[in-house]
Design a protein around this motif. Structure first.
Motif, mmCIF file in Angstrom:
data_model
loop_
_atom_site.group_PDB
_atom_site.id
_atom_site.type_symbol
_atom_site.label_atom_id
_atom_site.label_comp_id
_atom_site.label_asym_id
_atom_site.label_seq_id
_atom_site.Cartn_x
_atom_site.Cartn_y
_atom_site.Cartn_z
ATOM 1 N N GLU A 619 0.587 -1.062 0.155
ATOM 2 C CA GLU A 619 0.156 -0.079 -0.159
ATOM 3 C C GLU A 619 1.063 0.856 0.122
ATOM 4 N N PHE A 620 2.094 1.472 0.551
ATOM 5 C CA PHE A 620 2.254 2.502 1.068
ATOM 6 C C PHE A 620 3.754 2.666 -0.698
ATOM 7 N N TYR A 621 4.061 1.706 -0.948
ATOM 8 C CA TYR A 621 4.550 1.338 -2.804
ATOM 9 C C TYR A 621 3.836 2.623 -3.642
ATOM 10 N N PHE A 622 2.450 2.002 -2.766
ATOM 11 C CA PHE A 622 1.556 2.336 -4.372
ATOM 12 C C PHE A 622 1.502 3.722 -4.004
ATOM 13 N N TYR A 623 1.022 4.014 -3.106
ATOM 14 C CA TYR A 623 0.285 5.775 -2.686
ATOM 15 C C TYR A 623 2.686 6.440 -3.102
ATOM 16 N N SER A 624 3.168 5.836 -3.061
ATOM 17 C CA SER A 624 4.687 7.135 -3.124
ATOM 18 C C SER A 624 4.690 6.819 -4.835
ATOM 19 N N ARG A 625 4.003 5.815 -5.723
ATOM 20 C CA ARG A 625 3.922 6.075 -7.228
ATOM 21 C C ARG A 625 2.657 6.882 -6.808
ATOM 22 N N VAL A 626 1.937 6.984 -6.543
ATOM 23 C CA VAL A 626 1.038 7.463 -7.279
ATOM 24 C C VAL A 626 1.199 9.504 -6.691
ATOM 25 N N PHE A 627 1.594 9.441 -5.407
ATOM 26 C CA PHE A 627 1.738 10.625 -4.729
ATOM 27 C C PHE A 627 3.127 11.691 -5.241
ATOM 28 N N GLY A 628 4.115 10.538 -5.755
ATOM 29 C CA GLY A 628 5.075 10.573 -7.012
ATOM 30 C C GLY A 628 6.188 11.285 -5.156
ATOM 31 N N PHE A 629 6.340 10.228 -4.302
ATOM 32 C CA PHE A 629 7.652 11.042 -2.987
ATOM 33 C C PHE A 629 8.593 9.444 -3.443
ATOM 34 N N THR A 630 9.744 8.953 -3.254
ATOM 35 C CA THR A 630 10.999 8.122 -3.067
ATOM 36 C C THR A 630 10.897 7.189 -1.963
ATOM 37 N N PRO A 631 10.227 6.083 -1.927
ATOM 38 C CA PRO A 631 10.387 5.606 0.027
ATOM 39 C C PRO A 631 11.649 5.651 0.179
ATOM 40 N N ALA A 632 12.079 5.613 1.415
ATOM 41 C CA ALA A 632 13.282 5.491 1.363
ATOM 42 C C ALA A 632 13.217 4.340 2.003
ATOM 43 N N ASP A 633 13.462 3.330 1.538
ATOM 44 C CA ASP A 633 13.258 1.979 1.695
ATOM 45 C C ASP A 633 13.547 1.089 1.177
ATOM 46 N N ASP A 634 14.003 -0.035 0.552
ATOM 47 C CA ASP A 634 14.033 -1.276 -0.425
ATOM 48 C C ASP A 634 12.860 -1.941 -0.621
ATOM 49 N N ILE A 635 11.707 -1.340 -1.230
ATOM 50 C CA ILE A 635 9.942 -1.841 -0.789
ATOM 51 C C ILE A 635 10.079 -2.648 -2.175
ATOM 52 N N GLU A 636 9.274 -4.667 -2.040
ATOM 53 C CA GLU A 636 9.399 -4.751 -3.373
ATOM 54 C C GLU A 636 8.202 -3.990 -4.159
ATOM 55 N N PRO A 637 8.041 -3.956 -5.375
ATOM 56 C CA PRO A 637 7.436 -3.339 -5.943
ATOM 57 C C PRO A 637 5.425 -4.230 -6.604
ATOM 58 N N VAL A 638 4.294 -3.190 -5.948
ATOM 59 C CA VAL A 638 3.783 -4.453 -6.789
ATOM 60 C C VAL A 638 3.284 -3.792 -8.210
ATOM 61 N N GLN A 639 2.585 -4.652 -8.626
ATOM 62 C CA GLN A 639 2.224 -4.484 -10.071
ATOM 63 C C GLN A 639 1.128 -3.984 -10.154
ATOM 64 N N ILE A 640 1.652 -2.438 -10.781
ATOM 65 C CA ILE A 640 -0.120 -2.221 -10.953
ATOM 66 C C ILE A 640 -0.256 -1.618 -12.525
ATOM 67 N N ASP A 641 -1.298 -2.441 -12.933
ATOM 68 C CA ASP A 641 -2.033 -2.168 -14.533
ATOM 69 C C ASP A 641 -2.365 -0.311 -14.492
ATOM 70 N N ASN A 642 -2.051 -0.504 -15.882
ATOM 71 C CA ASN A 642 -2.588 1.129 -16.758
ATOM 72 C C ASN A 642 -1.564 2.190 -15.700
#
Length: 643
Positions: A619-642
């Motif tokens: 969920e945190f990774y998803f918001y990082s992509r939507v809101f445009g910030f870069t997580p400080a942690d190395d988080i396993e990506p989630v597949q986001i369609d479209n």
């Protein structure tokens, strides 16, 4: 502060990791006494969510008394609760894997008492005179959604099982008077939920154990009676909301009912699960109880003759699972700066002993966001309530005039409530620079029946409005960024999340954890306990078919214009996976960013450590992509369609 780094909200490095949360925490499910011995249940994410019964003996020795693979948990009402009963060292418990009832003897041997996996048991009580158990039994032999619920008795070895009370849709809280001469129970029928309307019945117990002179003594007429308890001198007490507030009542010998301590406060909580205990007798003259007022809980002793409350001094601000063995009291307590923990003390709060904490972690208070309780205006000139957690991390400061994103968290139920207690999952967000608000929208408990009934016929409206108004209130106050609002919730909170994203243009992202999207499907596919819940929240089906259609987010995906992530257990019987999958497919076809994370082996709510970690980080990774910030942690990506 000197030495602080400047970094965007969401990009802060935090010591509160998902690994810490799943590896270093457990859930404390309940506690009780058996003489001088203390028992409690731990739910362990590191053991795939296994519930373990623990005991601290009178000599102080602590041991696990239900070894693997036993899982002390039941499926009655799907939510379970009260899966064990203990009497003089004999432990009778339900095992989640096979639904069978087991007995653990004082020598440590464990034997099965039942053999039919289609029959579930919960909320047992010992007959003090006849060495038998009486339990709630849910029989799924012929049907799941039409399972037969009764009260049954059986000998202490499981033999001679027979129905003692039947005929209604639901039963709970079978309780013997200490002298064994009287028996009480709660019952209710569709379409009521136990916080809508229940009845309290009492019967005389004959020498052979049969029940005579069965009579209703309280409840009905749109009042909720909960938690019947016999006093040590054989008088029946219970909690009723007849006055709008769940207050403690006493059944007098002439059949009259007396309110022990009339207050605009809640001395009870909704019976989503069996075994909830918000008060207990210390002796015939005094009760230890917890009550909620203005969104905060208190612990107090209550004199049954005087009706006077005396607050117990404690740093805790949340209390549940209240019990007493006559000399000591025990409960699960917590506060905004302390993890849930099991406490045993004297009734006045002195000589406090903490048996177990839900976390043995060392997290500096500098990283802990202490919440603020807020009241804010909402539709119809009314007031709603929430708990606001601002970002907090001593190592970072945001650049310039940047304001933080806000995660609006919607609790489940919807007849439940968020509490201001230390939860590392919340601190995970705030220590990374994301503000959180837990909304206790109209329909939540803790604010009286009138507030709870705001949701009657208005689910998908009142909860949606109150959640949006909480976010807008904080944005207007200057606490958060109005252009970076997200909403998330699980179960009923997942429904409110999806309805908010469809029917409100407030949020820029959302996360649904096992949330409803198609209400008609839920009516036809859910379990017995909630199969008529929608009658009160929306209207009877199919008479109110149009309401179900118009409140179902799946039917209005054309109004959805922001990214959404879904988390779903594939073994969920309460919200089946197709609820998420229907919505995901609609969003994919529309071309909106959407992610779907499914977990095999999980039901309604995630219990396995790897899945709890994945849902939080995902969920945190998803918001990082939507809101445009870069997580400080190395988080396993989630597949986001479209995307």
């Amino acid at each position: 502060m000197a030495g602080q780094k400047t970094a965007a909200y969401g990009s802060w490095k935090s010591p509160i990791s998902s690994d810490m949360i799943v590896q270093g925490t457990i859930s404390l499910v309940g506690m009780c006494f058996d003489g001088a011995d203390r028992y409690w249940v731990e739910a362990r994410p590191s053991e795939a969510g296994r519930n373990v019964l623990m005991r601290q003996a009178a000599n102080g020795m602590v041991e696990e008394i239900t070894p693997a693979p036993f899982n002390v948990r039941d499926r009655v009402h799907e939510y379970g609760g009260a899966p064990f009963v203990i009497h003089e060292g004999m432990v009778y418990f339900s095992n989640f894997a096979d639904n069978l009832l087991y007995v653990r003897k004082p020598d440590g041997t464990i034997e099965a008492m039942t053999s039919d996996t289609k029959k579930y048991y919960a909320d047992g009580v010992i007959d003090p005179l006849r060495n038998r158990l009486i339990l709630v039994r849910e029989d799924h032999t012929n049907s799941d959604i039409f399972a037969e619920t009764t009260l049954v008795s059986m000998n202490a070895d499981g033999s001679n099982e027979q129905i003692v009370v039947s005929g209604n849709d639901f039963y709970a809280n079978p309780r013997f008077s200490p002298d064994g001469r009287h028996f009480a129970w709660l019952t209710w029928n569709h379409p009521n939920m136990p916080w809508d309307e229940t009845e309290l019945w009492v019967a005389d117990v004959m020498a052979d154990g049969s029940l005579q002179n069965e009579r209703k003594v309280a409840g009905g007429n749109q009042s909720s009676v909960i938690q019947p308890v016999w006093s040590p001198d054989n008088q029946l007490y219970f909690v009723s909301d007849k006055s709008n507030w769940w207050n403690i009542m006493r059944l007098e010998h002439d059949g009259a009912v007396t309110t022990v301590c009339p207050m605009e406060a809640e001395f009870g909580s909704p019976s989503w699960a069996f075994g909830i205990s918000d008060y207990a007798f210390v002796d015939p003259d005094n009760i230890i109880c917890t009550y909620s007022q203005n969104g905060r809980k208190y612990l107090a002793t209550l004199g049954v003759a005087s009706g006077m409350l005396a607050l117990v001094e404690t740093e805790d601000t949340y209390f549940t699972s209240i019990h007493s063995n006559g000399g000591k009291i025990g409960y699960i307590g917590a506060s905004p700066v302390s993890f849930p923990h099991i406490v045993v003390s004297n009734p006045d709060g002195s000589e406090v002993e903490v048996l177990k904490s839900s976390a043995a972690l060392q997290v500096s208070d500098d990283y802990i966001s202490v919440p603020e309780s807020i009241a804010f205006p909402t539709e119809g000139g009314k007031t709603a309530y929430a708990i606001f957690y601002p970002p907090k991390n001593p190592d970072f400061v945001a650049p310039g005039q940047e304001k933080p994103p806000l995660l609006v968290h919607v609790h489940g139920g919807p007849t439940a409530a968020s509490q201001a207690v230390l939860n590392l999952s919340t601190q995970y967000w705030t220590s990374r620079g994301i503000a959180v608000v837990d909304v206790n929208y109209g329909g939540s408990t803790g604010y009286g029946r009138e507030y709870r009934d705001r949701l009657k016929g208005n689910w998908g409206i009142v909860d949606v409005d109150d959640s949006a108004n909480a976010a807008l209130y904080l944005a207007k106050r200057g606490d958060v960024d109005e252009d970076r609002l997200a909403i998330a919730g699980g179960s009923a909170g997942g429904y409110t999340t999806l309805a908010s994203l469809v029917f409100k243009d407030v949020y820029r992202a959302g996360a649904s954890h096992f949330g409803l999207s198609e209400l008609e499907v839920f009516v036809n596919e859910t379990h017995k306990f909630e199969s008529r819940y929608m009658d009160g929240l929306l209207g009877p089906y199919p008479e109110a078919k149009d309401v179900y259609y118009n409140r179902s987010p799946i039917n209005f995906t054309d109004q959805l214009s922001c990214p959404v992530i879904f988390f779903q257990g594939l073994d969920d019987k309460i919200v089946p996976p197709n609820q998420a999958e229907l919505m995901v497919e609609a969003l994919r076809k529309k071309g909106l960013p959407v992610a779907y994370v499914a977990f095999a082996g999980e039901g309604h709510g995630f219990r396995m450590s790897e899945n709890i970690k994945r849902s939080l980080d995902g969920e945190f990774y998803f918001y990082s992509r939507v809101f445009g910030f870069t997580p400080a942690d190395d988080i396993e990506p989630v597949q986001i369609d479209n995307m």
